[in-house]
Design a protein around this motif. Structure first.
Motif, PDB file in Angstrom:
ATOM      1  N   ARG A 162      40.584 -31.828  22.268  1.00 29.14           N
ATOM      2  CA  ARG A 162      40.228 -31.164  23.522  1.00 29.14           C
ATOM      3  C   ARG A 162      40.728 -32.029  24.657  1.00 29.14           C
ATOM      4  NH1 ARG A 162      35.790 -30.667  27.032  1.00 29.14           N
ATOM      5  NH2 ARG A 162      34.845 -32.451  25.988  1.00 29.14           N
TER       6      ARG A 162
ATOM      7  N   ASN B  20      42.626 -27.557  22.341  1.00 30.10           N
ATOM      8  CA  ASN B  20      42.118 -26.848  23.517  1.00 30.10           C
ATOM      9  C   ASN B  20      42.631 -27.579  24.751  1.00 30.10           C
ATOM     10  OD1 ASN B  20      40.376 -26.399  25.791  1.00 30.10           O
ATOM     11  ND2 ASN B  20      38.892 -25.439  24.420  1.00 30.10           N
ATOM     12  N   LEU B  21      43.461 -26.896  25.541  1.00 26.46           N
ATOM     13  CA  LEU B  21      44.080 -27.507  26.716  1.00 26.46           C
ATOM     14  C   LEU B  21      43.564 -26.827  27.988  1.00 26.46           C
ATOM     15  CD1 LEU B  21      46.119 -27.842  24.253  1.00 26.46           C
ATOM     16  CD2 LEU B  21      47.910 -28.063  25.957  1.00 26.46           C
ATOM     17  N   PHE B  22      43.315 -27.622  29.006  1.00 29.42           N
ATOM     18  CA  PHE B  22      42.886 -27.083  30.296  1.00 29.42           C
ATOM     19  C   PHE B  22      43.544 -27.913  31.377  1.00 29.42           C
ATOM     20  CE2 PHE B  22      40.387 -26.853  34.103  1.00 29.42           C
ATOM     21  CZ  PHE B  22      39.824 -25.584  34.133  1.00 29.42           C
ATOM     22  N   TYR B  23      44.103 -27.227  32.359  1.00 27.83           N
ATOM     23  CA  TYR B  23      44.684 -27.935  33.499  1.00 27.83           C
ATOM     24  C   TYR B  23      44.463 -27.119  34.751  1.00 27.83           C
ATOM     25  CZ  TYR B  23      47.715 -30.836  36.312  1.00 27.83           C
ATOM     26  OH  TYR B  23      48.180 -31.692  37.280  1.00 27.83           O
ATOM     27  N   SER B  24      43.912 -27.742  35.775  1.00 27.05           N
ATOM     28  CA  SER B  24      43.881 -27.107  37.085  1.00 27.05           C
ATOM     29  C   SER B  24      44.528 -28.024  38.105  1.00 27.05           C
ATOM     30  CB  SER B  24      42.466 -26.768  37.535  1.00 27.05           C
ATOM     31  OG  SER B  24      42.527 -26.330  38.892  1.00 27.05           O
TER      32      SER B  24
ATOM     33  N   THR C 153      44.905 -22.536  30.839  1.00 29.72           N
ATOM     34  CA  THR C 153      44.103 -23.025  29.726  1.00 29.72           C
ATOM     35  C   THR C 153      44.682 -22.390  28.477  1.00 29.72           C
ATOM     36  OG1 THR C 153      41.895 -23.262  28.812  1.00 29.72           O
ATOM     37  CG2 THR C 153      42.322 -21.248  30.043  1.00 29.72           C
TER      38      THR C 153
ATOM     39  N   TYR D 127      41.850 -32.143  35.868  1.00 29.69           N
ATOM     40  CA  TYR D 127      41.651 -31.519  37.184  1.00 29.69           C
ATOM     41  C   TYR D 127      42.383 -32.389  38.206  1.00 29.69           C
ATOM     42  CZ  TYR D 127      37.804 -28.711  35.241  1.00 29.69           C
ATOM     43  OH  TYR D 127      37.043 -27.828  34.510  1.00 29.69           O
TER      44      TYR D 127
ATOM     45  N   ASN E 285      41.802 -32.096  29.031  1.00 27.49           N
ATOM     46  CA  ASN E 285      41.688 -31.386  30.310  1.00 27.49           C
ATOM     47  C   ASN E 285      42.041 -32.308  31.444  1.00 27.49           C
ATOM     48  OD1 ASN E 285      39.098 -32.422  31.874  1.00 27.49           O
ATOM     49  ND2 ASN E 285      38.706 -32.539  29.678  1.00 27.49           N
TER      50      ASN E 285
END
Lengths: 399, 399
Positions: B154, B232-236, B220, B158, B156
């Motif tokens: 996981r 699980n990838l998340f980028y903002s 995401t 921000y 991420n």
């Protein structure tokens, strides 16, 4: 026998197990509710209940629901029994509070919805963590439009769920076992409430890696909502890392954890046989040896970050950290020790004012559809299209 | 003119922009490398380079690659020019270090691979954060099998990526703009390295919510690998929250941030016009007014947690926190201030020993395939099947 007619709402409990235990303190401490009857398969639990609350116990849900002092039937029995128990209670015209998940298959939850249509009783599915006060605070911010539209939600929880003492069916998916039914039901409820309710697409990976605990113990999912909001969900019940560490060791139930107990669940399991595991599971249920701890803070369901146009909000059980354009604001979550007050307030409003919360039978059915979508997508590798979703009343348009 | 023949590897730079700036300190401080030539469209940058390094500048990549002192052509030009520049360098038989992403379309990256096949030169795509020492440490743990199989990743981040000064094409997806090409290239590289390289499926949501900065600024994604590992990838890049807060304000580049600068990027943008934004972007490039800060710790790319059968590992730029069955172990990440040493070590091994790192042209092509899969899935809502993936040599079987 106590005076069961006190003006408080009479609650008849179906299933004196672990779920009931987690509601017990709040029910006892809330003068608006009276425990007036119970039904359970274990005679020891029935006897304890009778002597403690001077209240009758029944051998069938129908008999309990027919008790005139029972205004609400609280269904805290195993998932797969919810349908029959809810239908029996609704047939008697009583309101029902059903523990999440509403059921483990959509035919059962549809049957519950249908039974409610023809009944004077209504359904609340809860308490899920969507009733926690920090979630309500976030929903108010979303509805205010103060930070523009909500765009993305990211939530995760690392726990040892799979290594706590379990009944055999809690480790068999087809009987409602594993983390998707028990834990995704929370996460999906929270996320649906914050995103407006109407899930369009579900895509997920699921993991069942421990042959000794063979159900799905972990999942990760992306939910796309009709309004374009995206939600990223992660749950591992096989975890060694514990997200509660990020919240000053405040547990899901708002109880302070002792970090020195690290690894205790796995250690215990290695020293006991299946029979002892059953006995330990029962010790966590209602009975003569109740051993409950008082909460020290709010309940929660792990990490949660909301991404708006004009802010991000990092949600903890203690506070909302609001990252605005110009500053970081901290808003304490109040009340600070809410327990299950949220669902009890909803229950009161339903019985006294006929006002139903968002989390009614159709809502629980829609959450179950998403949970089942997670399982199906995890197996098939395909995107699942949702068809039975319901909106959050008053949810603003996403621009 | 300096003595350009020093035994060190002669590096010719194509593009004296922001990417080069981020490599500059490490290249200068590493006695194994010499900056011997450069090529850029801005005359001011060329003049600064010439006077600072007593080295020639060229008006074409071909001319630079034909310089006999140039052993490695470092391609740090805008993404969409990588193909032509790499092919020119490979045609001259030179090794190339290409900034990620290798290209913005798969035909271009294929053309680079084909050009390398017929050349004495080889390709490294980097530095991505897959060269960071904490990632290498994790890969060694995975290969050791010490904690059983890796199951889930996981990650991420921000950031305010979208609000930093940009050239217009950096905000146009079709020209390689937005966070998927620039930032997912890092995240996917890290995740592929840790999961064995062979992505099977990509599903993603992407977000382009700011009309003034119209490219995808957030995504995401769930990646499923051939061996079953899930990521699980998340980028903002639209974020107000800054993940660096979790790492004692250590930035992506290993430079300490001042929390008092909160919101500075957005504030600045509101006070300037497009022309000033261009000028500010250029100030971040190489030129007479270089203003570089020394790193104080390792580079990183946001939050990263690995879930194994027998441990979770929380990865920070300072340490690995290893949550084992019985205890939490802390392993410091060494070297503590690695800078871009990882990619420079790889470059040295390639030039001196003919040993290619994992991150070669085919690898960069495979990472680009995943990045494009994120964009396509985000648009279509469909799962994307990957076809051009390559494995990590020596990666263990998942049991």
């Amino acid at each position: 026998m106590q005076d069961r007619h006190t003006g408080a709402i009479g609650v008849g409990v179906v299933g004196l197990g672990r779920a009931f235990m987690l509601m017990l303190a709040d029910l006892e401490n809330d003068p608006r509710f009276n425990l007036v009857a119970a039904c359970d398969t274990r005679s020891s639990a029935r006897e304890s209940f009778s002597s403690q609350y001077a209240a009758p116990t029944y051998s069938t849900v129908k008999a309990l629901a027919d008790d005139p002092y029972v205004e609400v039937v609280y269904i805290a029995s195993p998932h797969q029994l919810h349908k029959d128990h809810a239908i029996a209670a609704l047939a008697a015209g009583k309101h029902v509070l059903i523990e999440k998940p509403i059921a483990i298959d959509l035919a059962s939850s549809r049957a519950i919805i249908d039974a409610a249509v023809g009944s004077k009783g209504n359904v609340i599915v809860g308490p899920s963590h969507s009733f926690d006060p920090q979630i309500e605070a976030c929903l108010q911010i979303i509805k205010s439009g103060k930070y523009g539209s909500l765009r993305m939600i990211r939530t995760n929880y690392y726990t040892d769920f799979m290594y706590r003492p379990r009944r055999p069916e809690e480790l068999r998916t087809e009987e409602g076992g594993g983390v998707v039914f028990s834990q995704a039901a929370h996460q999906v409820d929270v996320v649906r409430l914050l995103a407006g309710g109407q899930t369009a697409q579900v895509y997920a990976h699921t993991g069942a890696w421990d042959r000794k605990r063979p159900s799905e113990g972990a999942y990760t999912a992306l939910l796309k909502f009709e309004n374009g909001i995206s939600a990223n969900l992660f749950y591992s019940g096989f975890a060694h890392y514990d997200t509660d560490e990020e919240f000053q060791w405040m547990s899901e139930l708002g109880i302070k954890k002792d970090p020195a107990q690290y690894g205790a669940a796995r250690r215990l399991l290695q020293t006991i046989d299946d029979k002892t595991e059953q006995r330990l599971k029962n010790l966590r249920a209602f009975g003569p040896d109740i051993n409950s701890q008082s909460p020290a803070g709010n309940e929660h369901f792990g990490g949660l970050v909301l991404t708006f146009d004009q802010a991000d909000i990092r949600v903890t059980p203690q506070a909302l950290y609001i990252y605005e354009d110009e500053q970081i604001r901290t808003e304490p979550v109040l009340p600070a020790i809410a327990g299950r007050r949220g669902v009890l307030n909803a229950l009161w409003a339903l019985v006294k004012d006929g006002v139903s919360p968002v989390q009614d039978g159709r809502w629980g059915h829609a959450t179950l559809e998403v949970c089942r979508g997670i399982l199906t997508s995890g197996k098939s590798g395909d995107v699942q299209i949702m068809c039975e979703q319901v909106p959050v009343p008053g949810y603003p348009d996403v621009k």
